[in-house]
Motif scaffolding. Structure first.
Motif, PDB file in Angstrom:
ATOM      1  N   TYR A  54       0.934  -1.259  -0.056  1.00 20.50           N
ATOM      2  CA  TYR A  54      -0.149   0.116  -0.131  1.00 20.50           C
ATOM      3  C   TYR A  54       0.945   1.340   0.000  1.00 20.50           C
ATOM      4  O   TYR A  54       0.406   2.216  -0.679  1.00 20.50           O
ATOM      5  CB  TYR A  54      -0.997   0.064   1.363  1.00 20.50           C
ATOM      6  CG  TYR A  54      -1.878  -1.222   1.160  1.00 20.50           C
ATOM      7  CD1 TYR A  54      -2.608  -1.796   0.025  1.00 20.50           C
ATOM      8  CD2 TYR A  54      -2.257  -1.985   2.305  1.00 20.50           C
ATOM      9  CE1 TYR A  54      -2.921  -2.960   0.028  1.00 20.50           C
ATOM     10  CE2 TYR A  54      -2.966  -2.860   2.545  1.00 20.50           C
ATOM     11  CZ  TYR A  54      -3.463  -3.488   1.326  1.00 20.50           C
ATOM     12  OH  TYR A  54      -4.191  -4.388   1.458  1.00 20.50           O
ATOM     13  N   LEU A  55       1.944   1.103   0.890  1.00 20.52           N
ATOM     14  CA  LEU A  55       2.811   2.336   0.709  1.00 20.52           C
ATOM     15  C   LEU A  55       3.626   2.606  -0.503  1.00 20.52           C
ATOM     16  O   LEU A  55       3.782   3.633  -0.950  1.00 20.52           O
ATOM     17  CB  LEU A  55       3.790   2.122   2.039  1.00 20.52           C
ATOM     18  CG  LEU A  55       3.443   2.290   3.413  1.00 20.52           C
ATOM     19  CD1 LEU A  55       4.346   1.892   4.210  1.00 20.52           C
ATOM     20  CD2 LEU A  55       3.127   3.795   3.513  1.00 20.52           C
ATOM     21  N   SER A  56       3.990   1.456  -1.347  1.00 20.74           N
ATOM     22  CA  SER A  56       4.537   1.560  -2.541  1.00 20.74           C
ATOM     23  C   SER A  56       3.659   2.215  -3.571  1.00 20.74           C
ATOM     24  O   SER A  56       4.195   2.590  -4.604  1.00 20.74           O
ATOM     25  CB  SER A  56       4.860   0.055  -3.070  1.00 20.74           C
ATOM     26  OG  SER A  56       3.939  -0.581  -3.391  1.00 20.74           O
ATOM     27  N   VAL A  57       2.141   2.002  -3.402  1.00 20.78           N
ATOM     28  CA  VAL A  57       1.584   2.762  -4.386  1.00 20.78           C
ATOM     29  C   VAL A  57       0.875   4.204  -4.244  1.00 20.78           C
ATOM     30  O   VAL A  57       0.162   4.505  -4.678  1.00 20.78           O
ATOM     31  CB  VAL A  57       0.409   1.703  -4.965  1.00 20.78           C
ATOM     32  CG1 VAL A  57       0.800   0.773  -5.510  1.00 20.78           C
ATOM     33  CG2 VAL A  57      -0.541   1.588  -3.666  1.00 20.78           C
ATOM     34  N   GLY A  58       1.553   4.761  -3.207  1.00 18.28           N
ATOM     35  CA  GLY A  58       1.326   5.899  -2.642  1.00 18.28           C
ATOM     36  C   GLY A  58       0.359   6.369  -1.545  1.00 18.28           C
ATOM     37  O   GLY A  58      -0.015   7.689  -1.413  1.00 18.28           O
ATOM     38  N   MET A  59      -0.067   5.377  -0.970  1.00 16.39           N
ATOM     39  CA  MET A  59      -0.967   5.442   0.181  1.00 16.39           C
ATOM     40  C   MET A  59      -0.335   5.922   1.374  1.00 16.39           C
ATOM     41  O   MET A  59       0.388   5.475   1.732  1.00 16.39           O
ATOM     42  CB  MET A  59      -1.847   3.936   0.245  1.00 16.39           C
ATOM     43  CG  MET A  59      -2.457   3.676  -0.907  1.00 16.39           C
ATOM     44  SD  MET A  59      -4.026   2.470  -0.325  1.00 16.39           S
ATOM     45  CE  MET A  59      -5.113   3.471   0.073  1.00 16.39           C
ATOM     46  N   GLN A  60      -1.164   6.450   2.157  1.00  9.01           N
ATOM     47  CA  GLN A  60      -0.458   6.822   3.642  1.00  9.01           C
ATOM     48  C   GLN A  60      -1.240   6.659   4.764  1.00  9.01           C
ATOM     49  O   GLN A  60      -2.681   6.454   4.646  1.00  9.01           O
ATOM     50  CB  GLN A  60      -0.047   8.422   3.497  1.00  9.01           C
ATOM     51  CG  GLN A  60       1.023   8.830   2.437  1.00  9.01           C
ATOM     52  CD  GLN A  60       2.414   8.123   2.906  1.00  9.01           C
ATOM     53  OE1 GLN A  60       2.863   8.267   3.969  1.00  9.01           O
ATOM     54  NE2 GLN A  60       3.010   7.815   1.737  1.00  9.01           N
ATOM     55  N   ALA A  61      -0.817   6.416   5.785  1.00  6.04           N
ATOM     56  CA  ALA A  61      -1.650   6.131   7.047  1.00  6.04           C
ATOM     57  C   ALA A  61      -2.193   7.730   7.545  1.00  6.04           C
ATOM     58  O   ALA A  61      -1.469   8.312   7.795  1.00  6.04           O
ATOM     59  CB  ALA A  61      -0.944   5.299   8.189  1.00  6.04           C
ATOM     60  N   VAL A  62      -3.537   7.435   7.792  1.00  5.61           N
ATOM     61  CA  VAL A  62      -4.096   8.714   8.305  1.00  5.61           C
ATOM     62  C   VAL A  62      -4.834   8.475   9.643  1.00  5.61           C
ATOM     63  O   VAL A  62      -5.355   9.374  10.335  1.00  5.61           O
ATOM     64  CB  VAL A  62      -5.214   9.032   7.308  1.00  5.61           C
ATOM     65  CG1 VAL A  62      -4.486   9.638   5.835  1.00  5.61           C
ATOM     66  CG2 VAL A  62      -6.192   8.096   7.043  1.00  5.61           C
ATOM     67  N   LEU A  63      -5.145   7.353  10.133  1.00  3.71           N
ATOM     68  CA  LEU A  63      -5.645   6.795  11.348  1.00  3.71           C
ATOM     69  C   LEU A  63      -5.195   5.502  11.814  1.00  3.71           C
ATOM     70  O   LEU A  63      -4.808   4.806  11.002  1.00  3.71           O
ATOM     71  CB  LEU A  63      -7.015   6.942  11.303  1.00  3.71           C
ATOM     72  CG  LEU A  63      -7.919   7.033  12.598  1.00  3.71           C
ATOM     73  CD1 LEU A  63      -7.923   8.301  13.233  1.00  3.71           C
ATOM     74  CD2 LEU A  63      -9.486   6.797  12.265  1.00  3.71           C
ATOM     75  N   VAL A  64      -4.701   5.474  13.153  1.00  6.35           N
ATOM     76  CA  VAL A  64      -4.329   4.417  13.700  1.00  6.35           C
ATOM     77  C   VAL A  64      -5.512   3.663  14.853  1.00  6.35           C
ATOM     78  O   VAL A  64      -6.050   4.301  15.647  1.00  6.35           O
ATOM     79  CB  VAL A  64      -2.998   4.526  14.355  1.00  6.35           C
ATOM     80  CG1 VAL A  64      -2.470   3.048  14.983  1.00  6.35           C
ATOM     81  CG2 VAL A  64      -2.110   4.966  13.298  1.00  6.35           C
ATOM     82  N   MET A  65      -5.672   2.368  14.512  1.00  5.81           N
ATOM     83  CA  MET A  65      -6.649   1.738  15.543  1.00  5.81           C
ATOM     84  C   MET A  65      -6.064   0.480  16.146  1.00  5.81           C
ATOM     85  O   MET A  65      -5.126   0.002  15.377  1.00  5.81           O
ATOM     86  CB  MET A  65      -8.086   1.561  14.862  1.00  5.81           C
ATOM     87  CG  MET A  65      -8.680   2.718  14.413  1.00  5.81           C
ATOM     88  SD  MET A  65      -9.928   2.398  13.215  1.00  5.81           S
ATOM     89  CE  MET A  65      -8.858   2.317  11.732  1.00  5.81           C
ATOM     90  N   GLU A  66      -6.490   0.269  17.414  1.00  2.00           N
ATOM     91  CA  GLU A  66      -5.843  -1.008  17.963  1.00  2.00           C
ATOM     92  C   GLU A  66      -6.921  -1.933  18.409  1.00  2.00           C
ATOM     93  O   GLU A  66      -8.123  -1.585  18.649  1.00  2.00           O
ATOM     94  CB  GLU A  66      -5.147  -0.652  19.170  1.00  2.00           C
ATOM     95  CG  GLU A  66      -3.973   0.188  19.082  1.00  2.00           C
ATOM     96  CD  GLU A  66      -3.310   0.675  20.347  1.00  2.00           C
ATOM     97  OE1 GLU A  66      -2.256   1.089  20.291  1.00  2.00           O
ATOM     98  OE2 GLU A  66      -4.031   0.683  21.355  1.00  2.00           O
ATOM     99  N   VAL A  67      -6.775  -3.289  18.066  1.00  2.00           N
ATOM    100  CA  VAL A  67      -7.613  -4.136  18.415  1.00  2.00           C
ATOM    101  C   VAL A  67      -7.241  -4.931  19.889  1.00  2.00           C
ATOM    102  O   VAL A  67      -6.283  -5.360  19.870  1.00  2.00           O
ATOM    103  CB  VAL A  67      -7.874  -5.360  17.424  1.00  2.00           C
ATOM    104  CG1 VAL A  67      -8.931  -6.569  17.871  1.00  2.00           C
ATOM    105  CG2 VAL A  67      -8.308  -4.908  16.190  1.00  2.00           C
ATOM    106  N   TRP A  68      -8.252  -4.796  20.789  1.00  2.00           N
ATOM    107  CA  TRP A  68      -7.858  -5.357  22.039  1.00  2.00           C
ATOM    108  C   TRP A  68      -8.818  -6.482  22.450  1.00  2.00           C
ATOM    109  O   TRP A  68      -9.869  -6.550  21.928  1.00  2.00           O
ATOM    110  CB  TRP A  68      -8.154  -4.269  23.269  1.00  2.00           C
ATOM    111  CG  TRP A  68      -7.204  -3.250  23.240  1.00  2.00           C
ATOM    112  CD1 TRP A  68      -7.198  -2.140  22.337  1.00  2.00           C
ATOM    113  CD2 TRP A  68      -6.174  -3.216  24.266  1.00  2.00           C
ATOM    114  NE1 TRP A  68      -5.720  -1.387  22.856  1.00  2.00           N
ATOM    115  CE2 TRP A  68      -5.244  -1.999  23.797  1.00  2.00           C
ATOM    116  CE3 TRP A  68      -5.603  -3.882  25.379  1.00  2.00           C
ATOM    117  CZ2 TRP A  68      -4.370  -1.604  24.363  1.00  2.00           C
ATOM    118  CZ3 TRP A  68      -4.594  -3.504  25.966  1.00  2.00           C
ATOM    119  CH2 TRP A  68      -3.794  -2.467  25.596  1.00  2.00           C
TER     120      TRP A  68
END
Length: 316
Positions: free
Chosen positions: A296-310
């Motif tokens: 995903y990073l290689s095609v230009g996408m960027q992380a905009v939100l981080v969620m954790e699973v508990w």
């Protein structure tokens, strides 16, 4: 020790007519944590009508007089060995009370489906440190981290070349194609965190219950006459983000390394841009055993939100 609600609070199961009130509750919480609602009325309506979800036994609304102050629910899939739970409230006493109800229902599912124990998962925005710490105190452990990835489209995006030997099938409403997509999904995601294989009819009903979905957004890739990859998109983020959404992207292990995932991503970028969308969104498990995040990073996408699973285990 069992939690007790304040005397002014009352409880009842939700009905589908409560979707607007749940929207307002969830939106207020999300906005307090991440600055925007990240939830729509359609999301609430879809959740309340999820196939197999029993409003009377699997969910609770908590009111302070006439004001909705808490919502809790537990959702099962397939053999109900892994359950998703949802608890939304700004009141710690209500959170603890709802958690007791949810965990008790999870234990009931374990007994009903013949499991010694089940896993329950809940999603928490990484920014909500206080809630994270409370759930750790409730006996939950961090299971994994998801990133919401996004790429913005400025004007039209060129469609990628189809990889050599690949046949692209778009918009596949026939059952044979749906079953092929289901088979690829189950095989490709087998063993990944939180993934529960679902019988075909259950999976199909869940897709069709989603108001933002239709089968025209399913794309299959064939190699030598065999379906080896699938992409399942929907309009979940059109209303609030004006973005297309890649709900599932799966490639069989034997077909990896041929550029199929990158093709499906770039192809969707072109589709979304042509439809006038401002971007494309998807979610990725950062502990995915495949190199998905790197793709995903290689095609230009960027992380905009981080969620954790508990996650917590609940005994029958």
């Amino acid at each position: 020790m069992t939690a007790v609600l304040p005397e002014t609070h009352t409880v009842r199961p939700p009905t589908r007519e409560d979707a607007q009130a749940i929207l307002e509750l969830v939106s207020a919480y999300n906005t307090s944590v991440i600055g925007f609602a990240d939830y729509t009325l359609e999301d609430a309506e879809d959740e309340l009508s999820e196939p197999g979800f029993d409003l009377a036994t699997d969910s609770w609304l908590v009111f302070d007089d006439d004001r909705l102050v808490g919502y809790g629910a537990v959702f099962g899939k397939g053999d109900h060995r892994d359950l998703d739970i949802d608890i939304v409230t700004a009141e710690v006493d209500v959170e603890r009370w709802l958690l007791d109800r949810v965990l008790d229902r999870a234990a009931g599912f374990a007994r009903e489906y013949g499991h010694a124990a089940v896993q329950v998962d809940t999603v928490n925005y990484q920014a909500d440190v206080a809630r994270r710490d409370r759930f750790a105190g409730y006996g939950f452990e961090r299971g994994t981290t998801f990133h919401r990835m996004r790429i913005d489209h400025a004007g039209q995006v060129a469609a990628p070349d189809v990889p050599a030997g690949v046949t692209v099938r778009r918009g596949t409403p026939d059952e044979t194609s749906q079953r092929a997509a289901h088979d690829v999904l189950n095989a490709a995601f087998d063993g990944q965190f939180g993934f529960t294989p679902r019988p075909f009819e259950e999976w199909k009903a869940s897709q069709e219950n989603h108001s933002a979905f239709d089968w025209s957004q399913l794309t299959l890739l064939e190699l030598d006459g065999e379906v080896v990859a699938m992409r399942l998109c929907n309009d979940q983020f059109v209303e609030d983000e004006d973005c297309g959404y890649v709900g599932r992207l799966a490639v069989l292990e034997k077909a990896r390394g041929k550029g199929l995932a990158k093709f499906l991503l770039r192809d969707q970028f072109a589709v979304d841009a042509a439809a006038g969308r401002t971007g494309t969104i998807l979610h990725v498990d950062t502990n995915n055993p495949t190199p998905a995040l790197g793709v995903y990073l290689s095609v230009g996408m960027q992380a905009v939100l981080v969620m954790e699973v508990w996650r917590r285990q609940v005994s029958a």
